[in-house]
Every structure is written in C-alpha cells, then in structure tokens.
Design a protein around this motif. Sequence first.
Motif, PDB file in Angstrom:
ATOM      1  N   LYS A 125       0.852  -1.192   0.000  1.00 54.80           N
ATOM      2  CA  LYS A 125       0.000   0.000   0.000  1.00 54.80           C
ATOM      3  C   LYS A 125       0.882   1.234   0.000  1.00 54.80           C
ATOM      4  O   LYS A 125       1.724   1.411   0.882  1.00 54.80           O
ATOM      5  CB  LYS A 125      -0.927   0.014   1.217  1.00 54.80           C
ATOM      6  CG  LYS A 125      -1.935   1.164   1.179  1.00 54.80           C
ATOM      7  CD  LYS A 125      -2.936   1.080   2.328  1.00 54.80           C
ATOM      8  CE  LYS A 125      -3.952   2.203   2.245  1.00 54.80           C
ATOM      9  NZ  LYS A 125      -4.957   2.114   3.343  1.00 54.80           N
ATOM     10  N   ASN A 146      -2.175   5.733  -1.172  1.00 55.14           N
ATOM     11  CA  ASN A 146      -3.200   4.975  -0.438  1.00 55.14           C
ATOM     12  C   ASN A 146      -3.852   3.868  -1.268  1.00 55.14           C
ATOM     13  O   ASN A 146      -4.874   3.323  -0.878  1.00 55.14           O
ATOM     14  CB  ASN A 146      -4.290   5.911   0.124  1.00 55.14           C
ATOM     15  CG  ASN A 146      -3.711   6.974   1.049  1.00 55.14           C
ATOM     16  OD1 ASN A 146      -2.880   6.656   1.901  1.00 55.14           O
ATOM     17  ND2 ASN A 146      -4.128   8.212   0.857  1.00 55.14           N
ATOM     18  N   THR A 148      -3.150   0.053  -3.260  1.00 52.94           N
ATOM     19  CA  THR A 148      -2.298  -1.122  -3.119  1.00 52.94           C
ATOM     20  C   THR A 148      -1.944  -1.679  -4.491  1.00 52.94           C
ATOM     21  O   THR A 148      -2.807  -1.805  -5.365  1.00 52.94           O
ATOM     22  CB  THR A 148      -3.006  -2.204  -2.280  1.00 52.94           C
ATOM     23  OG1 THR A 148      -3.247  -1.674  -0.968  1.00 52.94           O
ATOM     24  CG2 THR A 148      -2.146  -3.449  -2.149  1.00 52.94           C
TER      25      THR A 148
END
Length: 422
Positions: A125, A146, A148
Amino acid sequence: MPAPMKTGRRSVLVTSATLLSLSVTAPAALAAPTPSTSPTATPPAHMSQVGGARLGQPGTQVNLAGGVPALPKDLTARSWIVSDAESGDILAAHNAHWKLPPASTLKMLFADTVLPRFPKTTAHKVVPADLAGIGAGSSMVGIKENETYTVHDLWLGVFLRSGNDAVHVLSSMNGGVDQTVRDMQAHAEELQALDTHVISPDGYDAKGQVSSAYDLTLFARSGLQKKDFREYCSTVRAKFPGGSAKTGKKGTSAREPFEIQNTNRLLSGDSDVPVYQGIAGVKNGNTTNAGATFTGVAERGGKVLLVTVMNPEKHEHNEVYKETAKLLDWGFRAAGKASPVGELVPPKSAAQPGTSASGGDAHRSGGSGSKPVAGSTAGGGSRGMGTALAVVGGLLVLLAGGAFLVNRRWPLPDLMRRRPRP
C-alpha cells in the motif's frame, strides 16, 4: 491473452514465457528533468581498459579484415557497443567506456539489483513518503497514494512506462532511496561496471551520475539471466491498476485498470520505426543531459546480440532506435566473421581465479580466461545470480583448464519471446 512464441534453434534458448499483444504503438518516452552541467563534447583520451585495451581508446574500434561488412554510415551516437550476449565478444565499439549520463537505461541496474528481493505477488500500500523526491518532469506510470499494488504491477510500471514513481515505491520497499543507491553501486562493482556512479535509482539527471555503453551492456546481460527481468523487458503492453472510484453502492469502490504500453520503439514499433525482427527488450531512456539512450537485445539464426547506443547527435525522431537497428543488422552480418575487439567481463564472483577485477592482463588482451562459464545463470526472477555465480567460481578451481575453455559461454536460458518476421 499471452501466446507462446517461437522456439529458437539453440537448445539453451528455450521458450519460457509469453508476450502480450504486439500490434500497438507505444507512447513517447517521458522525461524532462531540470538541465544541469553536461559532460564534455569529446571523449577522454584515456578511458577504462576493462574488457580490453582497445576499449579504452577513443573512437571506433573494429576489425574489418576477412570479409567483415563495413559499419553502417551516419552513426552519430557519442558512444555505442555491439556484443555477443552469450560469448561476451565485443564485435565493435565506439567510445565504449565514455562516462555519460545514462537516463532511464540505469533502471536496468536498478531492476537487476532489486527485482530478486520481492516475490511478484507481494502487495504494497503506497504511502505519501514512498513518492517523495521524484524529479520534476519525470516519466510516471500513474501510481496513487493509499492504493495497493503488487510487485508485479510495479515492475510493469518500471519497464513499460519507465515510471519513476514505481522506482521510488520499490526503493521504499527496499529500505529507501539511499539504501537502494548503495545496493546498486555495490552491484555495479560486483559486475565490474566501474564507469558507473549512481546518484538516483531511476536515472533522473543528477550531478555526477554517469555510466557507459560498456556498463549498460553488462547490466542488461546480467539482468537477462533472470526470468522475471526477461518477461518484463519484453512485454509490449499490459493492464495497470487505476485509482479507486465510487461504484454507487454505499461504502464500496472499484479500480478500473488502464493500458500501459512499452516505450521501447523497437519492441512496439512506431510510424518511422518498425518492430525489429527478433527483438526481446531491453530498456530505453531520455533526459536533458543524457539525450536518448537505449540498450536492446535481439536473436537471429541462433545468435543473440546486445547493442547499446548513447546520445545520438542527430536529433531526428526515434534516432536512437534507428542507429540501434543499423548496428544490430551489422552485428548479425558480422557475427562469426569479425574478430572481437574486447569482451564483456563476468562478475567478480564468476571470474577465473587469477584475473583482475579492474581489468588485468586477461581483460586487456581480450583473452578467454576472463569469460563466464556455462551454468552461471540464475534461477529466475525470484533468485539472485550471486549464489550460482559464486558456486561456479569455486568449481573453476577444480576444473581443468581445457574444460574451462570449452565451457566459457554464458547462455541466456529461455530468453526470447521472439518476433516473427513482419
């Protein structure tokens, strides 16, 4: 869907992977860093002799006797080199050890250093700190904070879009940019790439950051020992995860993937550059200081050649690829006819006992004693080559000299997603 490609004649070059679609035109490479002091316009009178004494001389080095075809005309690159990827023989070179800004071709060293450290399924992430310090005007694949991404996604971003954002995320996973730079420098020294000084892992222009056509060829040759490296550098296009978007269902979101295409024009083609027959990678670059740079690998008739071209003075569209294609064409015609002018040295851990890491007598003479041996390949992208090469280096002590001379090649296993003739 991927499709298996043609198998070559040579048994050590068996097919192991696939390419995505070949019929697209790649977007232009992106890079526009802030200008800084560029290198001198002429090569030094004396350069490194690693790989052979002639490689330390300025100008073009080639043996044209015995029916060897003439070199192509209109070559304007500051530096270039044509070599046999397996034997390490250098067929011709021009200012091979001139230290020049490498641009994104330095990402080959980054990949060869960092790629074996994380399984491709590892998920990460992205936090804001991962993307700190990216140079203005950098080429980007479009990584979002933010979100992944898998390591597989990130490497596609590095190789296809030359994404400095992907490089910085992977560097963060590796302990940070500074640690990654140290790791890259140490690996360059292990590969005997002594012209290279690493400042930034992505190749962005930085004062003092240099490499050479010789060193970039060493990086490519080492990287091509790794299955994952071969897969990424030969992929034409792929899907990359987009950012999250609301779907209309409360509390849910979806990530719509988008297509990314390889900026290597010999791999993907362009209006004035056709896909090169037999091409299989490797990496391109373009910055203010470096100009256009490129290392390519191609196979024809059982021969595998590496060509590196740095900074053509002729500023026509796609000139670096045009000059590379000319040199590849010449190399395939000259292979088996031209006596080598030098060699690509093996890593320190694979060198024959008694040879010098900085270009001893065997290196300067172009003798076979410093060439790699059969079996010195790594076991794919999930494993580094250091252990295998160290084992081979130890075994050489036990081998008879004759056996070493017979088995001195460095094969490229299951290398190619080869290109059919257009």
